[in-house]
Design a protein around this motif. Sequence first.
Motif, PDB file in Angstrom:
ATOM      1  N   VAL A  37       3.760 -93.859  11.445  1.00  0.00           N
ATOM      2  CA  VAL A  37       3.933 -92.432  11.217  1.00  0.00           C
ATOM      3  C   VAL A  37       2.679 -91.906  10.530  1.00  0.00           C
ATOM      4  CG1 VAL A  37       5.349 -90.682  10.078  1.00  0.00           C
ATOM      5  CG2 VAL A  37       6.432 -92.712  11.085  1.00  0.00           C
ATOM      6  N   LEU A  38       2.143 -90.822  11.056  1.00  0.00           N
ATOM      7  CA  LEU A  38       0.889 -90.249  10.575  1.00  0.00           C
ATOM      8  C   LEU A  38       1.052 -88.750  10.322  1.00  0.00           C
ATOM      9  CD1 LEU A  38      -1.170 -91.812  13.465  1.00  0.00           C
ATOM     10  CD2 LEU A  38      -1.289 -92.571  11.107  1.00  0.00           C
ATOM     11  N   PRO A  39       0.206 -88.183   9.489  1.00  0.00           N
ATOM     12  CA  PRO A  39       0.244 -86.729   9.307  1.00  0.00           C
ATOM     13  C   PRO A  39      -0.112 -86.005  10.608  1.00  0.00           C
ATOM     14  CG  PRO A  39      -1.046 -87.777   7.578  1.00  0.00           C
ATOM     15  CD  PRO A  39      -0.765 -88.826   8.611  1.00  0.00           C
ATOM     16  N   ALA A  69       4.336 -89.780  15.332  1.00  0.00           N
ATOM     17  CA  ALA A  69       4.583 -91.212  15.465  1.00  0.00           C
ATOM     18  C   ALA A  69       3.935 -91.709  16.753  1.00  0.00           C
ATOM     19  CB  ALA A  69       6.078 -91.509  15.477  1.00  0.00           C
ATOM     20  N   VAL A  70       3.328 -92.886  16.646  1.00  0.00           N
ATOM     21  CA  VAL A  70       2.765 -93.598  17.798  1.00  0.00           C
ATOM     22  C   VAL A  70       3.078 -95.080  17.619  1.00  0.00           C
ATOM     23  CG1 VAL A  70       0.868 -91.961  18.178  1.00  0.00           C
ATOM     24  CG2 VAL A  70       0.505 -93.940  16.699  1.00  0.00           C
ATOM     25  N   ILE A 107      10.795 -95.173  23.946  1.00  0.00           N
ATOM     26  CA  ILE A 107       9.741 -94.676  24.832  1.00  0.00           C
ATOM     27  C   ILE A 107       8.383 -94.822  24.156  1.00  0.00           C
ATOM     28  CG2 ILE A 107       8.826 -92.616  25.982  1.00  0.00           C
ATOM     29  CD1 ILE A 107      11.836 -91.709  26.241  1.00  0.00           C
ATOM     30  N   LEU A 108       8.295 -94.432  22.887  1.00  0.00           N
ATOM     31  CA  LEU A 108       7.017 -94.531  22.158  1.00  0.00           C
ATOM     32  C   LEU A 108       6.528 -95.965  22.079  1.00  0.00           C
ATOM     33  CD1 LEU A 108       7.266 -92.174  19.049  1.00  0.00           C
ATOM     34  CD2 LEU A 108       5.965 -91.829  21.153  1.00  0.00           C
ATOM     35  N   ALA A 109       7.440 -96.893  21.834  1.00  0.00           N
ATOM     36  CA  ALA A 109       7.060 -98.307  21.651  1.00  0.00           C
ATOM     37  C   ALA A 109       6.449 -98.906  22.908  1.00  0.00           C
ATOM     38  CB  ALA A 109       8.283 -99.113  21.209  1.00  0.00           C
ATOM     39  N   GLU A 110       6.733 -98.319  24.070  1.00  0.00           N
ATOM     40  CA  GLU A 110       6.263 -98.879  25.345  1.00  0.00           C
ATOM     41  C   GLU A 110       5.201 -98.026  26.020  1.00  0.00           C
ATOM     42  OE1 GLU A 110       7.151-101.866  26.393  1.00  0.00           O
ATOM     43  OE2 GLU A 110       8.484-102.093  24.663  1.00  0.00           O
ATOM     44  N   THR A 111       4.731 -96.977  25.351  1.00  0.00           N
ATOM     45  CA  THR A 111       3.747 -96.074  25.956  1.00  0.00           C
ATOM     46  C   THR A 111       2.654 -95.756  24.935  1.00  0.00           C
ATOM     47  OG1 THR A 111       4.862 -94.042  25.217  1.00  0.00           O
ATOM     48  CG2 THR A 111       5.576 -94.973  27.343  1.00  0.00           C
ATOM     49  N   ASP A 112       1.691 -94.972  25.364  1.00  0.00           N
ATOM     50  CA  ASP A 112       0.630 -94.496  24.481  1.00  0.00           C
ATOM     51  C   ASP A 112       0.821 -93.017  24.143  1.00  0.00           C
ATOM     52  OD1 ASP A 112      -0.549 -96.986  24.429  1.00  0.00           O
ATOM     53  OD2 ASP A 112      -1.837 -96.563  26.151  1.00  0.00           O
TER      54      ASP A 112
END
Length: 144
Positions: A103-105, A15-16, A77-82
């Motif tokens: 969400v990615l493989p 996830a990113v 944390i993910l939503a605010e970072t790379d």
Amino acid sequence: GFEVIDFFEEEFACAVRRGHPVVKRKLSVEQYADIGHLLISIGEDRGPTLVDNRLHAQGLSRRVVARTRSFLAAPLILAETDLVLTGPRHLLEFLAKGHDLKVLPVPIELPRYREGALWHERFAHDPAHRWVREQLELIGQGLR
């Protein structure tokens, strides 16, 4: 002895945040190794994980930039970072819904595994325990 409910077969995903400057539609193994990683770690173990071992076998490594013990903090944390997070696909899809994540493989081969519940037989006839198991079974059926 023990009794078991088998829910479904799970796989890992990544996830990113949407709008990530590097990850667009697909995540390459090189991007995966280069991007900073968020790791959810329950205990104190700082040793290599399955992901680290699989990357190492390909001559690559990853940078764990941040750690959290909280599955609820991870999407914030993910939503605010790379950063990128690797975890169970069903969990990541659930967390992504309210936090504008994609969400990615996983770009490396990781094993699939079974999700389920395990309990000691002494709880088999406990009404409250039986109710919880019934609820888990209904949830598991919805995820299959």
